[in-house]
Design a protein around this motif. Structure first.
Motif, mmCIF file in Angstrom:
data_model
loop_
_atom_site.group_PDB
_atom_site.id
_atom_site.type_symbol
_atom_site.label_atom_id
_atom_site.label_comp_id
_atom_site.label_asym_id
_atom_site.label_seq_id
_atom_site.Cartn_x
_atom_site.Cartn_y
_atom_site.Cartn_z
ATOM 1 N N GLY A 1 -28.685 17.024 70.922
ATOM 2 C CA GLY A 1 -27.365 17.511 71.309
ATOM 3 C C GLY A 1 -27.422 18.916 71.847
ATOM 4 O O GLY A 1 -26.746 19.250 72.830
ATOM 5 N N PHE A 2 -28.210 19.791 71.191
ATOM 6 C CA PHE A 2 -28.375 21.158 71.680
ATOM 7 C C PHE A 2 -28.987 21.166 73.077
ATOM 8 O O PHE A 2 -28.665 22.020 73.915
ATOM 9 N N GLN A 3 -29.875 20.243 73.356
ATOM 10 C CA GLN A 3 -30.524 20.199 74.669
ATOM 11 C C GLN A 3 -29.624 19.566 75.728
ATOM 12 O O GLN A 3 -29.939 19.611 76.923
ATOM 13 N N GLY A 4 -28.521 18.989 75.307
ATOM 14 C CA GLY A 4 -27.593 18.378 76.246
ATOM 15 C C GLY A 4 -28.067 17.062 76.807
ATOM 16 O O GLY A 4 -27.602 16.627 77.860
ATOM 17 N N VAL A 5 -29.001 16.400 76.112
ATOM 18 C CA VAL A 5 -29.532 15.136 76.611
ATOM 19 C C VAL A 5 -28.990 13.948 75.823
ATOM 20 O O VAL A 5 -29.292 12.800 76.172
ATOM 21 N N LEU A 6 -28.244 14.216 74.775
ATOM 22 C CA LEU A 6 -27.715 13.130 73.951
ATOM 23 C C LEU A 6 -26.291 12.825 74.385
ATOM 24 O O LEU A 6 -25.399 13.673 74.288
ATOM 25 N N GLY A 7 -26.069 11.635 74.898
ATOM 26 C CA GLY A 7 -24.740 11.253 75.345
ATOM 27 C C GLY A 7 -23.875 10.778 74.177
ATOM 28 O O GLY A 7 -24.180 10.998 72.999
ATOM 29 N N ARG A 8 -22.818 10.113 74.525
ATOM 30 C CA ARG A 8 -21.909 9.611 73.496
ATOM 31 C C ARG A 8 -22.497 8.344 72.889
ATOM 32 O O ARG A 8 -22.683 7.343 73.553
ATOM 33 N N LEU A 9 -22.806 8.430 71.589
ATOM 34 C CA LEU A 9 -23.375 7.284 70.897
ATOM 35 C C LEU A 9 -22.267 6.372 70.398
ATOM 36 O O LEU A 9 -21.252 6.830 69.856
ATOM 37 N N GLU A 10 -22.467 5.074 70.565
ATOM 38 C CA GLU A 10 -21.435 4.115 70.199
ATOM 39 C C GLU A 10 -21.802 3.265 68.992
ATOM 40 O O GLU A 10 -20.911 2.739 68.318
ATOM 41 N N SER A 11 -23.073 3.116 68.717
ATOM 42 C CA SER A 11 -23.459 2.235 67.619
ATOM 43 C C SER A 11 -24.826 2.609 67.095
ATOM 44 O O SER A 11 -25.592 3.348 67.738
ATOM 45 N N LEU A 12 -25.138 2.081 65.896
ATOM 46 C CA LEU A 12 -26.441 2.255 65.283
ATOM 47 C C LEU A 12 -26.931 0.848 64.907
ATOM 48 O O LEU A 12 -26.325 0.176 64.074
ATOM 49 N N VAL A 13 -27.994 0.395 65.529
ATOM 50 C CA VAL A 13 -28.502 -0.967 65.356
ATOM 51 C C VAL A 13 -29.687 -0.931 64.410
ATOM 52 O O VAL A 13 -30.629 -0.124 64.588
ATOM 53 N N LEU A 14 -29.668 -1.792 63.412
ATOM 54 C CA LEU A 14 -30.755 -1.870 62.434
ATOM 55 C C LEU A 14 -31.491 -3.201 62.619
ATOM 56 O O LEU A 14 -30.904 -4.272 62.426
ATOM 57 N N TRP A 15 -32.785 -3.114 63.009
ATOM 58 C CA TRP A 15 -33.621 -4.313 63.088
ATOM 59 C C TRP A 15 -34.515 -4.398 61.846
ATOM 60 O O TRP A 15 -35.623 -4.949 61.896
ATOM 61 N N ILE A 16 -34.028 -3.829 60.750
ATOM 62 C CA ILE A 16 -34.778 -3.821 59.494
ATOM 63 C C ILE A 16 -33.840 -4.298 58.383
ATOM 64 O O ILE A 16 -32.617 -4.323 58.536
ATOM 65 N N GLU A 17 -34.429 -4.635 57.246
ATOM 66 C CA GLU A 17 -33.654 -5.160 56.122
ATOM 67 C C GLU A 17 -33.239 -4.073 55.130
ATOM 68 O O GLU A 17 -32.279 -4.242 54.382
ATOM 69 N N ASP A 18 -33.979 -2.975 55.056
ATOM 70 C CA ASP A 18 -33.685 -1.965 54.033
ATOM 71 C C ASP A 18 -32.640 -0.970 54.543
ATOM 72 O O ASP A 18 -32.340 -0.915 55.737
ATOM 73 N N GLY A 19 -32.133 -0.164 53.634
ATOM 74 C CA GLY A 19 -31.125 0.836 53.973
ATOM 75 C C GLY A 19 -29.730 0.402 53.543
ATOM 76 O O GLY A 19 -29.331 -0.748 53.719
ATOM 77 N N ASP A 20 -28.969 1.361 52.959
ATOM 78 C CA ASP A 20 -27.595 1.109 52.509
ATOM 79 C C ASP A 20 -26.644 1.386 53.661
ATOM 80 O O ASP A 20 -26.618 2.500 54.207
ATOM 81 N N ILE A 21 -25.888 0.366 54.094
ATOM 82 C CA ILE A 21 -25.003 0.472 55.244
ATOM 83 C C ILE A 21 -23.978 1.603 55.049
ATOM 84 O O ILE A 21 -23.733 2.412 55.949
ATOM 85 N N GLY A 22 -23.367 1.647 53.851
ATOM 86 C CA GLY A 22 -22.370 2.676 53.602
ATOM 87 C C GLY A 22 -22.958 4.061 53.661
ATOM 88 O O GLY A 22 -22.361 4.980 54.255
ATOM 89 N N LYS A 23 -24.078 4.256 53.055
ATOM 90 C CA LYS A 23 -24.720 5.583 53.070
ATOM 91 C C LYS A 23 -25.105 5.968 54.490
ATOM 92 O O LYS A 23 -24.956 7.151 54.879
ATOM 93 N N ILE A 24 -25.592 5.007 55.271
ATOM 94 C CA ILE A 24 -26.002 5.300 56.648
ATOM 95 C C ILE A 24 -24.789 5.733 57.478
ATOM 96 O O ILE A 24 -24.847 6.689 58.257
ATOM 97 N N GLN A 25 -23.650 5.045 57.284
ATOM 98 C CA GLN A 25 -22.450 5.386 58.049
ATOM 99 C C GLN A 25 -21.940 6.769 57.675
ATOM 100 O O GLN A 25 -21.519 7.537 58.540
ATOM 101 N N ARG A 26 -21.966 7.088 56.380
ATOM 102 C CA ARG A 26 -21.505 8.422 55.953
ATOM 103 C C ARG A 26 -22.437 9.510 56.471
ATOM 104 O O ARG A 26 -21.975 10.599 56.832
ATOM 105 N N ALA A 27 -23.738 9.243 56.544
ATOM 106 C CA ALA A 27 -24.687 10.280 56.969
ATOM 107 C C ALA A 27 -24.681 10.488 58.477
ATOM 108 O O ALA A 27 -24.846 11.616 58.956
#
Length: 408
Positions: free
Chosen positions: A191-217
């Motif tokens: 973001g500081f470099q100005g190369v990150l556009g507007r992100l719309e989603s986060l796709v998980l191709w893995i089984e681990d990770g807590d969805i709620g915690k990921i959304q809050r973080a």
């Protein structure tokens, strides 16, 4: 009209835990083949085209806004890598630069640079025709963050529009608090470099990770889905090639030329040996045939020599040019011979001797001179003393001569 079928290609890529082989045609979804070890894979023998997909740990995948014309993107990208401290080569086999977007005279470029990592191949006898980045083999969601696993490590891929602009492995092997903090730090820097556009989603191709915690973080609504099958990259889409594979290809080319020269020399030598052997066999066959002919002719040759000897002995008696009567006839050819009385006549094939009388000396001189000049008797080279005159005026003459062989 029948359609032309594209040749089957093989894609070797890092799976979640081990290397995997996939097969398919260009720009189409692949079918899974065999699993390999975690250290590296091996290409099959049948594929018409081989593609090696490198894991994110083998590359720097960096976005950067570069100012200037498009023809200068590569030079500016190399300067950007140098400022970032990324050590890599400068040719197209080590660094790939692709323009993603442009704005106000600046270009957003995706830079892929190879790290100095060993080639992940268990067998270098079959080398890849092309090398690409693993993340580029999937249809990534637009303006999103995708997290998947490569050989046990978590990998983050970020897109701007439909184009991949950033890809890197995370230090954590699970999507825990540490991994989420690292992901937020990556997004903050981009973001500081100005190369990150507007992100719309986060796709998980893995089984681990807590969805709620990921959304809050992250502040993004994540969703989990199965990792899709890879898509076979089109030919010529990447010019990347690790230096180790370049050197191995050159070594194999030199080895192939050496083998070809050796085979050519061996073939020529074998042809020469075969030709010499054939000529030798023909010569020996001809020699044996000549020996057989000589053996057959030896008895006949001895008989021929006997016949020759007999003919030589009989020649004086049967050759009209040299028999005694003919020589005597030549001696009586001169006109003065009508008055001559031959008292002694001796002849052999090599010499001639005669003695005779004439009524007078003049006839004797005329006759002896005629014998000397006779063409038929010139081979004897006749000569003699002057005639001897008797009391009754008669003259006695004598002529002798021999051939050149007799004189020698």
């Amino acid at each position: 009209m029948a359609r032309t079928r594209k040749p089957t290609a093989e894609l070797l890529l890092p799976g979640a835990s081990v290397w995997q082989s996939w097969t398919g045609v260009e720009e189409a979804s692949c079918s899974k083949g065999a699993d390999h070890s975690a250290d590296g894979g091996v290409f099959g023998r049948q594929a018409a085209h081989r593609v090696l997909a490198l894991p994110a740990a083998h590359c720097w995948v960096l976005p950067a806004w570069l100012k200037g014309g498009e023809e200068h993107l590569r030079g500016m990208a190399l300067l950007h890598l140098e400022r970032m401290g990324a050590k890599t080569g400068e040719d197209e086999a080590a660094v790939q630069v692709r323009g993603v977007a442009s704005k106000d005279g600046a270009h957003l470029a995706r830079i892929i640079a190879l790290k100095q990592e060993p080639a992940p191949l268990g067998d270098l006898s079959r080398l890849p025709d092309e090398v690409t980045l693993h993340a580029l083999c999937y249809p990534l969601v637009q303006n999103s963050i995708t997290i998947f696993r490569e050989l046990g490590r978590l990998v983050v891929a970020i897109t701007s529009g439909s184009q991949l602009v950033y890809c890197t492995p995370l230090s954590s092997v699970r999507l825990d608090d540490h991994a989420l903090a690292e992901l937020n730090n990556i997004c903050l820097q981009l973001g500081f470099q100005g190369v990150l556009g507007r992100l719309e989603s986060l796709v998980l191709w893995i089984e681990d990770g807590d969805i709620g915690k990921i959304q809050r973080a992250t502040g993004l609504a994540p969703y989990r889905c199965d990792m899709p099958a890879p898509t076979m990259p089109p030919r010529g889409s990447s010019l990347l090639m690790p230096d180790e594979l370049v050197q191995e290809r050159q070594r194999q080319a030199v080895s192939a030329r050496t083998r070809m020269l050796a085979l050519t020399f061996g073939s020529v030598l074998a042809a020469v040996v075969a030709l010499v052997a054939t000529l030798t066999a023909l010569a020996m066959q001809e020699r044996n045939m000549l020996r057989e002919k000589v053996a057959d002719l030896m008895p006949r040759a001895s008989r021929v020599m006997d016949h020759k000897k007999a003919w030589l002995e009989a020649a004086p008696a049967v050759d009209p040019a040299v028999w005694p009567q003919q020589v005597l006839l030549h001696c009586m050819e001169p006109e003065a011979s009508k008055e001559a009385s031959i008292t002694h006549w001796e002849w052999t094939p090599d010499k001639l001797s005669l003695i005779g009388r004439m009524p007078n000396a003049s006839l004797a001189l005329e006759y002896t001179q005629a014998l000397k000049t006779s063409e038929a008797l010139e081979r004897f080279a006749l000569d003699g003393p002057p005639p001897v005159i008797a009391s009754d005026q008669s003259a006695t003459f004598e002529m002798k001569g021999g051939t050149a062989d007799e004189k020698e």
